[in-house]
Design a protein around this motif. Structure first.
Motif, PDB file in Angstrom:
ATOM      1  N   LYS A  33      37.628  35.286 -34.091  1.00 26.00           N
ATOM      2  CA  LYS A  33      36.595  34.458 -33.484  1.00 26.00           C
ATOM      3  C   LYS A  33      35.501  35.250 -32.782  1.00 26.00           C
ATOM      4  CE  LYS A  33      39.066  30.089 -32.878  1.00 26.00           C
ATOM      5  NZ  LYS A  33      38.109  29.206 -33.539  1.00 26.00           N
ATOM      6  N   THR A  84      39.261  26.586 -24.482  1.00 20.64           N
ATOM      7  CA  THR A  84      39.999  27.383 -25.460  1.00 20.64           C
ATOM      8  C   THR A  84      41.488  27.359 -25.157  1.00 20.64           C
ATOM      9  OG1 THR A  84      40.010  29.581 -26.508  1.00 20.64           O
ATOM     10  CG2 THR A  84      39.960  29.530 -24.136  1.00 20.64           C
ATOM     11  N   HIS A 128      38.943  31.776 -28.884  1.00 19.35           N
ATOM     12  CA  HIS A 128      37.547  31.359 -28.738  1.00 19.35           C
ATOM     13  C   HIS A 128      37.014  31.802 -27.376  1.00 19.35           C
ATOM     14  CE1 HIS A 128      33.942  28.874 -28.999  1.00 19.35           C
ATOM     15  NE2 HIS A 128      34.312  28.167 -27.940  1.00 19.35           N
ATOM     16  N   SER A 156      36.399  35.465 -27.362  1.00 17.78           N
ATOM     17  CA  SER A 156      35.196  35.719 -28.136  1.00 17.78           C
ATOM     18  C   SER A 156      33.946  35.551 -27.282  1.00 17.78           C
ATOM     19  CB  SER A 156      35.145  34.748 -29.333  1.00 17.78           C
ATOM     20  OG  SER A 156      33.859  34.703 -29.908  1.00 17.78           O
ATOM     21  N   VAL A 197      31.949  33.978 -38.155  1.00 18.99           N
ATOM     22  CA  VAL A 197      33.315  34.278 -38.595  1.00 18.99           C
ATOM     23  C   VAL A 197      33.383  34.427 -40.112  1.00 18.99           C
ATOM     24  CG1 VAL A 197      34.334  33.162 -36.577  1.00 18.99           C
ATOM     25  CG2 VAL A 197      34.085  31.865 -38.691  1.00 18.99           C
ATOM     26  N   SER A 257      36.210  26.593 -37.820  1.00 18.36           N
ATOM     27  CA  SER A 257      35.183  27.594 -38.127  1.00 18.36           C
ATOM     28  C   SER A 257      35.678  28.608 -39.149  1.00 18.36           C
ATOM     29  CB  SER A 257      34.728  28.307 -36.851  1.00 18.36           C
ATOM     30  OG  SER A 257      35.793  29.022 -36.248  1.00 18.36           O
TER      31      SER A 257
END
Length: 323
Positions: A52, A77, A81, A84, A156, A181
């Motif tokens: 991510k 999250t 995420h 990231s 991604v 994603s």
């Protein structure tokens, strides 16, 4: 949702400013066990230990260039995420506030703080944390980052370009599905390259919302997503993600908790790499469909390696962790 080769190349340039391509390797012992040539995409080798970060970097890059008034980000999250955005926000000099649910992985919480995020604990699960985070935008004066966004998807998607560039055309690629994603980036790259590769999403049978949505052709929510595979613990899929998965994926398969734990053990034994549960669930999907993949060229995406020590210990002694 779609993107062009130019979009993908631009995203790759952003990612390359921070880290090189991660490995994609064909492991003989794993291929022997499956009865197919199996390529593993090692997203456990990114700076945050998960795929991510690519999306976070692309999202933060566009925000810095096109929305210079943005002072930072707020999002929710279960771990990757948030790491990231924390990593990308720190690189861009932006404040990052992350909402996590109660009982979230202490190791992932520590990692997010290590990358500079401020953590807020709220809600019984990811969905409640997400709803709370979206409501903090005005209060904090930060941009609310959703779990699914075109910049996250194309970011991604750069992992998929790396995979196909080295492994060549594959018959099938198995990929875990959380908020979408990763699988949508993979579908988009497959289409940009004009390949006929089947994309198969994999979820836990204890968090079946995406599989149910795929089968219904529209969003189906569930009251719970009670799985130890926290990276796929989705109970309210994003409509745009569902539409793209329905359009571009061959199927979404459900696997049992025991099957994911066994896939973790298989990956440790055959690749000597540490997968987190979501990083192993793609292989669990392949093993569930092994009879149909004999002799094929198959990819599995090890989306991350951020596994708590206690959970790993439970898996290694042959047990399946509880959510």
């Amino acid at each position: 949702m779609s993107f062009t080769r130019a979009d993908l190349d631009a995203a790759t340039a952003v990612v390359r400013r921070h880290f090189p391509a991660t490995p994609q390797l064909e492991w003989p012992l794993l291929s022997e066990q499956v009865g197919a040539q199996v390529w593993v995409k090692h997203e456990n080798a990114t700076p945050t230990g998960a795929f991510k970060v690519r999306g976070g970097l692309v999202y933060a890059d566009r925000a810095s260039r096109e929305r210079p008034d943005v002072r930072g980000f707020v999002s929710a999250t279960r771990g990757n995420h948030g790491q990231s955005l924390a990593y990308a926000g720190r690189a861009a000099g932006l404040r990052v506030v992350i909402v996590v649910p109660e009982g979230n992985s202490p190791d992932k919480n520590a990692a997010m703080r290590g990358f500079g995020a401020e953590l807020v604990v709220h809600g019984r699960d990811y969905q409640e944390a997400r709803e709370h985070a979206m409501g903090l935008e005005a209060e904090l004066g930060l941009e609310a980052v959703p779990p699914f966004h075109p910049d996250l998807v194309v970011g991604v998607g750069t992992y998929a370009l790396e995979l196909f560039d080295v492994a060549g055309p594959l018959d099938t690629v198995y990929v875990p599905v959380g908020m979408g994603s990763g699988i949508c980036g993979l579908v988009g790259v497959r289409d940009v390259l004009g390949l006929s590769t089947e994309i198969v999403g994999v979820v836990s049978d204890r968090a079946p919302a995406t599989a149910l949505s795929f089968e219904a052709g529209t969003v189906v929510t569930t009251p719970d997503a009670d799985t130890f595979v926290d990276g796929v613990a989705c109970r309210a899929p994003v409509p745009e993600a569902v539409a793209e998965i329905v359009r571009g994926a061959a199927r979404v398969v459900r696997v049992a908790e025991d099957d994911t734990a066994e896939a973790m053990r298989v990956l440790l034994r055959t690749t000597h790499q540490l997968p987190e549960p979501a990083g192993a669930i793609a292989l669990a999907g392949l093993l569930a469909e092994r009879d149909g993949q004999v002799g094929q060229r198959v990819g599995v995406v090890m989306t991350g390696g951020n596994c708590d020590a206690d959970l790993l210990t439970t898996v290694l002694v042959g047990h399946t962790p509880t959510a």
